[in-house]
Design a protein around this motif. Structure first.
Motif, short mmCIF file in Angstrom:
data_model
loop_
_atom_site.label_atom_id
_atom_site.label_comp_id
_atom_site.label_asym_id
_atom_site.label_seq_id
_atom_site.Cartn_x
_atom_site.Cartn_y
_atom_site.Cartn_z
N VAL A 113 0.81 -1.11 -0.12
CA VAL A 113 -0.07 0.14 -0.12
C VAL A 113 1.08 1.20 0.14
O VAL A 113 1.92 1.29 0.36
N ARG A 114 0.14 2.34 -0.57
CA ARG A 114 1.02 3.49 -0.43
C ARG A 114 1.30 4.14 1.02
O ARG A 114 0.59 3.89 1.90
N ARG A 115 2.56 4.72 1.13
CA ARG A 115 2.85 4.95 2.44
C ARG A 115 1.92 5.81 3.10
O ARG A 115 1.80 5.95 4.29
N GLN A 116 1.42 6.80 2.53
CA GLN A 116 0.42 7.78 3.10
C GLN A 116 -0.76 7.20 3.44
O GLN A 116 -1.66 7.73 4.21
N ASN A 117 -1.00 5.87 2.98
CA ASN A 117 -2.20 5.29 3.43
C ASN A 117 -2.09 4.10 4.24
O ASN A 117 -3.14 3.14 4.36
N GLN A 118 -0.90 3.91 4.89
CA GLN A 118 -0.79 2.66 5.60
C GLN A 118 -1.71 2.51 6.78
O GLN A 118 -2.07 1.66 7.49
N LYS A 119 -1.90 3.91 7.55
CA LYS A 119 -2.91 3.87 8.83
C LYS A 119 -4.30 3.29 8.25
O LYS A 119 -4.79 2.53 8.94
N ILE A 120 -4.75 3.71 7.13
CA ILE A 120 -6.03 3.10 6.85
C ILE A 120 -6.11 1.66 6.73
O ILE A 120 -6.85 1.02 7.23
N LEU A 121 -5.19 1.13 6.15
CA LEU A 121 -5.01 -0.58 5.94
C LEU A 121 -4.60 -1.21 7.40
O LEU A 121 -5.24 -2.05 7.75
N SER A 122 -3.94 -0.43 8.00
CA SER A 122 -3.54 -1.08 9.64
C SER A 122 -4.65 -1.11 10.34
O SER A 122 -4.84 -2.19 11.17
N THR A 123 -5.48 0.03 10.39
CA THR A 123 -6.74 -0.08 11.16
C THR A 123 -7.75 -1.01 10.73
O THR A 123 -8.71 -1.22 11.34
N THR A 124 -7.78 -1.32 9.33
CA THR A 124 -8.80 -2.20 8.74
C THR A 124 -8.35 -3.65 9.05
O THR A 124 -9.51 -4.31 8.95
N LEU A 125 -7.16 -4.02 8.96
CA LEU A 125 -6.74 -5.54 8.88
C LEU A 125 -7.47 -6.22 10.11
O LEU A 125 -7.91 -7.46 9.86
N PRO A 126 -7.38 -5.87 11.30
CA PRO A 126 -8.13 -6.72 12.19
C PRO A 126 -9.55 -6.87 12.05
O PRO A 126 -10.27 -7.89 12.55
N PHE A 127 -10.29 -6.10 11.14
CA PHE A 127 -11.70 -6.24 10.92
C PHE A 127 -12.21 -7.20 9.99
O PHE A 127 -13.39 -7.46 9.79
N ILE A 128 -11.13 -7.56 9.37
CA ILE A 128 -11.48 -8.68 8.39
C ILE A 128 -11.94 -10.07 8.98
O ILE A 128 -10.97 -10.64 9.41
N LYS A 129 -12.98 -10.39 8.65
CA LYS A 129 -13.59 -11.75 9.22
C LYS A 129 -13.79 -12.94 8.40
O LYS A 129 -14.05 -14.12 8.87
N SER A 130 -13.85 -12.70 7.18
CA SER A 130 -14.04 -13.67 6.41
C SER A 130 -13.23 -13.35 4.82
O SER A 130 -13.41 -12.30 4.35
N VAL A 131 -12.92 -14.33 4.08
CA VAL A 131 -12.18 -14.18 2.86
C VAL A 131 -12.77 -15.33 1.97
O VAL A 131 -12.64 -16.59 2.46
#
Length: 159
Positions: free
Chosen positions: A70-88
């Motif tokens: 992910v682009r560096r300026q958007n890393q916080k968006i991704l890091s705060t989202t990953l724990p909420f992924i419950k299904s793939v």
């Protein structure tokens, strides 16, 4: 000219039902799951912000390890989202972030160290002598002495 800086997230997928691991997951399923989770947590702004640089670079379905760019300026968006992924791919899953880095190489170095530590943990959990011997052999294969035997004595030295 400006260099585009990225961040690489090394994550582990923990499936509730490990039997379907190899069949269920591919890069596109993971990409869609991350994109949908970002849209759900951060709305349209978050989805648009990460859409340009989001990419699943590596996936090992046997170990459940994946690398997301992910682009560096958007890393916080991704890091705060990953724990909420419950299904793939409609399979229940939990995501653990193992490491965040600026280069793929440093993620690879971390992954080697992480896998060595996991082998030591497996060695402690072995119940039979045969299991213990197999794990010890795996640990021996991932050491530097084994690489020197394969490539010769001076192959790994700095010249």
């Amino acid at each position: 000219m400006v260099r585009i800086k990225n961040r690489y997230f090394l994550c582990e997928l923990v499936f509730e039902d490990a039997i379907w691991r190899a069949l269920a997951v591919n890069n596109q399923h993971l990409y869609n799951a991350v994109k949908d989770a970002v849209r759900q947590i951060h709305g349209d702004y978050g989805a648009a912000a990460i859409a340009w640089g989001l990419n699943v670079k590596y996936l090992n379905p046997d170990t459940g390890v994946m690398m997301i760019r992910v682009r560096r300026q958007n890393q916080k968006i991704l890091s705060t989202t990953l724990p909420f992924i419950k299904s793939v791919a409609s399979f229940p899953v939990t995501m653990r972030t193992l490491h965040i880095s600026g280069t793929i190489r440093s993620c690879q170095k971390f992954l080697v160290k992480y896998n060595r530590r996991q082998l030591v943990v497996l060695l402690r959990q072995c119940r039979t002598k045969e299991e213990r011997q197999k794990v010890r052999e795996s640990i021996r294969r991932c050491t530097l002495e084994q690489e020197e035997e394969e490539f010769g004595d001076g192959a790994l030295e700095d010249t």
